[in-house]
Write a protein that holds these residues in place. Structure first.
Motif, PDB file in Angstrom:
ATOM      1  N   ILE A   1       1.067  -0.951   0.060  1.00 29.52           N
ATOM      2  CA  ILE A   1      -0.304  -0.306   0.509  1.00 29.52           C
ATOM      3  C   ILE A   1       0.995   1.507  -0.547  1.00 29.52           C
ATOM      4  CG2 ILE A   1      -0.272   0.208   2.906  1.00 29.52           C
ATOM      5  CD1 ILE A   1      -3.043   1.490  -0.439  1.00 29.52           C
ATOM      6  N   LEU A   2       2.172   1.085   0.508  1.00 26.16           N
ATOM      7  CA  LEU A   2       3.248   2.749   0.302  1.00 26.16           C
ATOM      8  C   LEU A   2       3.595   2.836  -0.606  1.00 26.16           C
ATOM      9  CD1 LEU A   2       5.302   1.863   3.645  1.00 26.16           C
ATOM     10  CD2 LEU A   2       3.656   3.565   3.825  1.00 26.16           C
ATOM     11  N   ILE A   3       3.794   1.824  -1.789  1.00 25.47           N
ATOM     12  CA  ILE A   3       3.749   1.581  -3.287  1.00 25.47           C
ATOM     13  C   ILE A   3       2.563   1.938  -4.442  1.00 25.47           C
ATOM     14  CG2 ILE A   3       4.681   0.482  -5.525  1.00 25.47           C
ATOM     15  CD1 ILE A   3       5.729  -1.329  -3.983  1.00 25.47           C
ATOM     16  N   LYS A   4       1.646   1.800  -3.137  1.00 25.56           N
ATOM     17  CA  LYS A   4       0.429   2.646  -4.391  1.00 25.56           C
ATOM     18  C   LYS A   4      -0.505   3.800  -4.106  1.00 25.56           C
ATOM     19  CE  LYS A   4      -2.940   2.074  -6.472  1.00 25.56           C
ATOM     20  NZ  LYS A   4      -2.827   1.972  -8.554  1.00 25.56           N
ATOM     21  N   LEU A   5       0.336   3.998  -2.500  1.00 22.71           N
ATOM     22  CA  LEU A   5       0.242   5.543  -2.690  1.00 22.71           C
ATOM     23  C   LEU A   5       0.433   6.523  -3.033  1.00 22.71           C
ATOM     24  CD1 LEU A   5      -0.916   4.890   1.476  1.00 22.71           C
ATOM     25  CD2 LEU A   5      -2.368   5.802  -0.460  1.00 22.71           C
ATOM     26  N   SER A   6       2.026   6.388  -3.018  1.00 21.33           N
ATOM     27  CA  SER A   6       2.927   7.253  -4.054  1.00 21.33           C
ATOM     28  C   SER A   6       2.884   7.135  -4.891  1.00 21.33           C
ATOM     29  CB  SER A   6       4.326   6.505  -3.612  1.00 21.33           C
ATOM     30  OG  SER A   6       5.154   6.290  -1.794  1.00 21.33           O
ATOM     31  N   ASP A   7       2.802   6.176  -6.010  1.00 21.70           N
ATOM     32  CA  ASP A   7       1.691   5.741  -7.229  1.00 21.70           C
ATOM     33  C   ASP A   7       0.868   6.451  -7.641  1.00 21.70           C
ATOM     34  OD1 ASP A   7       1.684   4.339  -9.895  1.00 21.70           O
ATOM     35  OD2 ASP A   7      -0.484   3.413  -9.523  1.00 21.70           O
ATOM     36  N   ARG A   8       0.316   6.599  -6.525  1.00 19.65           N
ATOM     37  CA  ARG A   8      -0.954   7.309  -6.650  1.00 19.65           C
ATOM     38  C   ARG A   8      -1.296   9.046  -6.523  1.00 19.65           C
ATOM     39  NH1 ARG A   8      -6.825   7.534  -7.460  1.00 19.65           N
ATOM     40  NH2 ARG A   8      -6.269   5.712  -8.468  1.00 19.65           N
ATOM     41  N   LEU A   9       0.230   9.077  -5.129  1.00 20.69           N
ATOM     42  CA  LEU A   9       0.727  10.546  -5.333  1.00 20.69           C
ATOM     43  C   LEU A   9       1.131  11.059  -6.187  1.00 20.69           C
ATOM     44  CD1 LEU A   9       0.812  13.507  -3.247  1.00 20.69           C
ATOM     45  CD2 LEU A   9       3.163  11.787  -2.340  1.00 20.69           C
ATOM     46  N   HIS A  10       2.321  10.534  -7.171  1.00 19.58           N
ATOM     47  CA  HIS A  10       2.794  10.892  -8.494  1.00 19.58           C
ATOM     48  C   HIS A  10       1.874  11.261  -9.235  1.00 19.58           C
ATOM     49  CE1 HIS A  10       5.319  11.193 -12.169  1.00 19.58           C
ATOM     50  NE2 HIS A  10       5.588  11.985 -11.175  1.00 19.58           N
ATOM     51  N   ASN A  11       0.954  10.460  -9.270  1.00 19.68           N
ATOM     52  CA  ASN A  11      -0.481  10.362 -10.334  1.00 19.68           C
ATOM     53  C   ASN A  11      -0.929  11.777 -10.484  1.00 19.68           C
ATOM     54  OD1 ASN A  11       0.050   7.998 -11.813  1.00 19.68           O
ATOM     55  ND2 ASN A  11      -0.862   6.692 -10.503  1.00 19.68           N
ATOM     56  N   MET A  12      -1.893  11.648  -9.404  1.00 19.28           N
ATOM     57  CA  MET A  12      -1.886  13.604  -8.485  1.00 19.28           C
ATOM     58  C   MET A  12      -1.320  14.224  -8.995  1.00 19.28           C
ATOM     59  SD  MET A  12      -5.230  12.914  -7.588  1.00 19.28           S
ATOM     60  CE  MET A  12      -5.667  13.950  -7.100  1.00 19.28           C
ATOM     61  N   ARG A  13      -0.245  14.314  -8.816  1.00 17.70           N
ATOM     62  CA  ARG A  13       0.856  15.649  -8.815  1.00 17.70           C
ATOM     63  C   ARG A  13       0.833  15.661 -10.630  1.00 17.70           C
ATOM     64  NH1 ARG A  13       6.134  13.964  -5.653  1.00 17.70           N
ATOM     65  NH2 ARG A  13       4.865  14.985  -3.500  1.00 17.70           N
ATOM     66  N   THR A  14       0.587  14.680 -11.676  1.00 14.31           N
ATOM     67  CA  THR A  14       0.658  14.893 -12.733  1.00 14.31           C
ATOM     68  C   THR A  14      -1.295  15.198 -13.324  1.00 14.31           C
ATOM     69  OG1 THR A  14       1.023  12.643 -13.536  1.00 14.31           O
ATOM     70  CG2 THR A  14       2.658  14.290 -12.806  1.00 14.31           C
ATOM     71  N   LEU A  15      -1.862  14.981 -13.044  1.00 12.26           N
ATOM     72  CA  LEU A  15      -3.130  14.742 -13.234  1.00 12.26           C
ATOM     73  C   LEU A  15      -3.704  15.704 -14.768  1.00 12.26           C
ATOM     74  CD1 LEU A  15      -4.872  13.514 -12.585  1.00 12.26           C
ATOM     75  CD2 LEU A  15      -5.895  14.600 -11.209  1.00 12.26           C
ATOM     76  N   GLY A  16      -2.911  16.788 -14.886  1.00  8.17           N
ATOM     77  CA  GLY A  16      -2.968  18.237 -15.860  1.00  8.17           C
ATOM     78  C   GLY A  16      -3.609  17.486 -16.983  1.00  8.17           C
TER      79      GLY A  16
END
Length: 722
Positions: free
Chosen positions: A148-163
């Motif tokens: 889940i730590l990998i998944k949360l980090s994956d989601r965080l980077h995706n949110m940072r580049t959501l544009g």
């Protein structure tokens, strides 16, 4: 079988700057050989993702390396960093798990496999989440928190580049982030992750609201920057004067935090005074309490706004002292006081001072508490066959406002807001909950349904004869209590259903001149195999619950007994009726159309999945029910019947002051409980009332009606429906 290396070492000549930056980060806490393995993971990942690009046009490998960099900031181990770099390879490239395992070991392969399974899940909202996928995700967390730590980090980077995504995708991903992933980060104590996920989700979901609130915060900060600097200086000066080591840090609340408060408290931005707050970080718990005294001496504290999460940590391991002071400019100031260690845990949660293999010795650590929570979830899902029910239980744990309670021995239990004494009983132990009869809250006797508030001391009173009942489900909010009660009731229902189904099948077989005991075991087993049933008990329960008709089953069994000949039903006169006590509540329900009572002539109607619905013989719906005679069951009341049953009385009264109280007193004097009262008709001289009451039998109802007639304010009393 040995797997050949994926590519020869050094196959990628040019190492991009973002990989070198990652290596610089991990080299501060990992040995050189582990850094070399991480470089190797990049080479393998870059080759596997060759030719793939992101929506922004960048090479795809930049994303997994960015995810690994986020984890490196948390100080995660080499296996987690390697798995992060390779987390999309199994799903999006031709790499096989066996190749990964041969190159990087079983642990890395399992982590990548676990994240791959999570990537296939799609959630539209908390209410519409795919319950089975959600269960799998939480169980993957239970096996290895690093997934889940990998998944949360994956989601965080995706949110940072959501544009780079289209508007519809941005909203879907943002909603999923706000309703699923941010709460999981909070539950794991990862407040820094939670805050950024919430803010990015808010900006993508409601861009206009985010912009307006951000501008208001900037304007407010511009006006108060000098005030904040003065307060920060005053706090540090007071700590120094009292010889308390520490520093004060001012912080601005996030747009999402402000928006949530505006929405939940129905306030405008101007009404929210605490847009900013301060954090005092010191070196020990003792100095935290001394710092509390110091700041209370500097500014007056606001009454009832102090919370001690050091002595009583939150469920996710968070520790801090919270207080609200009246500042020098008339606005309240929120202050958090904690040690550097607590500050690290508050920001990083389970990832703080990562100790995956050994675990943490502290019972209050975020990792220990997260594992306790996940272990409890694993136990819960083992006892919850329905994925939707499991999700319902988990949501309570994911979105709590907690209350903290004490046992008489001083043990602390954390429960969700609105938890009752019954929830507390099940939190102590399932056996305590199952046999609970009452509670003492702060040494006062209270019912089990009493809601608890933080700081109370709770003692549960038990009795060996006490057992759960269906009404308990209305009095609990925790998943553990709900699961335990449902499990007990299902067990009871199954036992009642088997017993009742046995009587129904025997009655149907008796009408055909045989009995269940007379059917050879081989014939019975053959029938069960054809019906795809494992045991006779399943067949009997199916009959009682209306899923199979007893006459049809009896006909098929007799046909099998006679070698396939059509059975001849013996003309033995009316079949013997099945007697009921009313206690078979797992199998029986009572028709709301006619409200049958002990003493009434009754008939049963088999309703699929519900079992037998009991009706009065004169029920108006029986005309329709008799069109399906195979579903009608001949039943009658047993001699010994106990319990309360619902009945309705239509009472015509004179319309004058006090008449309702007079009728209610007469009903109470007859030892009947009133459930509900409503006016059906009303004019200046008369009124018609409908009373829903509880009585023990038809005789008890007659006694209630006699007492009501004697009041002198009643012109007519009738059972409803007639």
């Amino acid at each position: 079988m040995e797997v050949a290396p994926l590519t020869p070492p050094g196959a990628v000549a040019d190492v991009p700057p973002y990989v070198l930056a990652l290596e610089d980060k991990v080299s501060t806490y990992l040995p050189a050989e582990q850094v070399a393995r991480i470089r190797r993971a990049f080479i393998v990942g870059a080759e596997a993702h060759e030719g793939q690009t992101r929506k922004s046009g960048e090479p795809y490998i930049t994303h997994p390396v960015a995810v690994a960099t986020i984890l490196a900031d948390l100080g995660l181990d080499a296996e987690t960093i390697i798995a992060a770099i390779l987390h999309d390879t199994l799903e999006d490239t031709r790499l096989e798990r066996a190749e990964l395992e041969g190159e990087f070991g079983t642990t890395v392969a399992e982590l990548v496999d676990g994240v791959t399974k999570l990537d296939k899940m799609r959630f539209t909202s908390r209410a519409e989440a795919d319950a089975e996928s959600f269960r799998k995700m939480l169980l993957a967390m239970a096996r290895d928190l690093r997934v889940i730590l990998i998944k949360l980090s994956d989601r965080l980077h995706n949110m940072r580049t959501l544009g780079a995504k289209d508007a519809e995708s941005r909203r879907r991903i943002a909603r999923e982030t706000l309703e699923i992933y941010a709460p999981i980060a909070q539950r794991l104590g990862m407040n820094k992750f939670k805050a950024e996920l919430q803010d990015l989700g808010f900006r993508a979901m409601y861009p206009d609201r985010h912009r307006v609130i951000s501008e208001r915060i900037r304007a407010a900060l511009g006006n108060r920057r000098e005030a904040m600097a003065r307060i920060e200086t005053a706090l540090e000066g007071r700590l120094a004067a009292d010889h308390i080591p520490g520093r004060a840090i001012s912080r601005i609340k996030s747009p999402w935090s402000i928006y949530s408060k505006m929405r939940n408290e129905h306030k405008s931005f101007a009404q929210l005074m605490d847009v900013y707050g301060f954090r005092v970080v010191t070196d020990s718990a003792m100095h935290c309490y001394q710092a509390l005294g110091a700041v209370h001496g500097l500014y007056k504290p606001v009454d009832s706004r102090f919370k001690d999460f050091i002595a009583i940590p939150k469920a996710n391991g968070y520790q801090s002292l919270h207080t609200v002071l009246l500042g020098p400019f008339g606005a309240p100031i929120e202050i958090q006081i904690r040690t550097a260690e607590m500050d690290s845990v508050a920001e990083r949660g389970v990832a703080a001072h990562w100790a995956y293999k050994t675990g943490s010795s502290s019972s209050n650590s975020a990792q220990a508490r997260a594992r306790e929570w996940l272990s409890a979830l694993a136990d819960s899902q083992a006892n919850t066959p329905s994925a939707a029910e499991f999700l319902e239980n988990v949501k309570i744990d994911l979105f709590p406002d907690e209350v903290y309670l004490f046992t008489p021995r001083g043990e602390i239990f954390s429960l969700p807001r609105h938890a009752t004494a019954l929830d507390f009983a099940y939190a102590v132990h399932t056996d305590v909950g199952d046999h609970a009869v009452a509670a003492r809250v702060d040494k006062k006797l209270v019912p089990l349904r009493t809601k608890l508030i933080s700081g109370q001391q709770v003692e549960i009173i038990t009795a060996p004869s006490a057992v759960p009942n269906p009404a308990w489900l209305e009095s609990v909010v925790t998943g553990k209590a709900r699961t335990a009660i449902r499990q007990y009731l299902k067990h009871l229902q199954h036992e009642d259903a088997v017993d009742f189904g046995h009587r129904m099948l025997d009655r149907a077989l008796d009408a055909r001149g045989t009995s269940l005991d007379a059917i050879p075991a081989t014939t019975l087993q053959r029938y069960l195999d054809e019906a795809k049933l494992k045991r006779l008990e399943e067949l009997l329960a199916d009959i009682a619950l209306g899923n199979r008709m007893p006459d049809q089953v009896a006909t098929q069994l007799v046909a099998a007994l006679g070698g396939g000949r059509a059975p001849v039903v013996a003309d033995a006169g009316p079949a013997e009726k099945i007697r009921i006590t009313g206690a078979e509540r797992g199998v029986l329900t009572f028709g709301n159309c006619c409200h049958p009572l002990p003493g009434d002539d009754i008939v049963g109607y088999l309703s699929s999945g519900k079992g037998i619905v009991v009706h009065r013989v004169e029920c108006p719906n029986m005309v329709e029910f008799r069109k399906s005679p195979e579903r009608c069951v001949a039943i009658e009341w047993d001699r010994d019947v106990s319990g309360d049953y619902r009945a309705q009385l239509r009472i015509e009264v004179l319309n004058r002051p006090g008449v309702l109280a007079t009728v209610a007193a007469a009903i109470a004097a007859a030892e009947s409980n009133i459930e509900n009262v409503e006016y059906i008709e009303r004019d200046t001289s008369a009124a018609t009332l409908l009373f829903a009451i509880e009585v023990r039998s038809r005789t008890h109802l007659a006694e209630v009606m006699r007492r009501v007639r004697r009041t002198g304010v009643v012109s007519g009393v009738y059972r409803h429906p007639l």
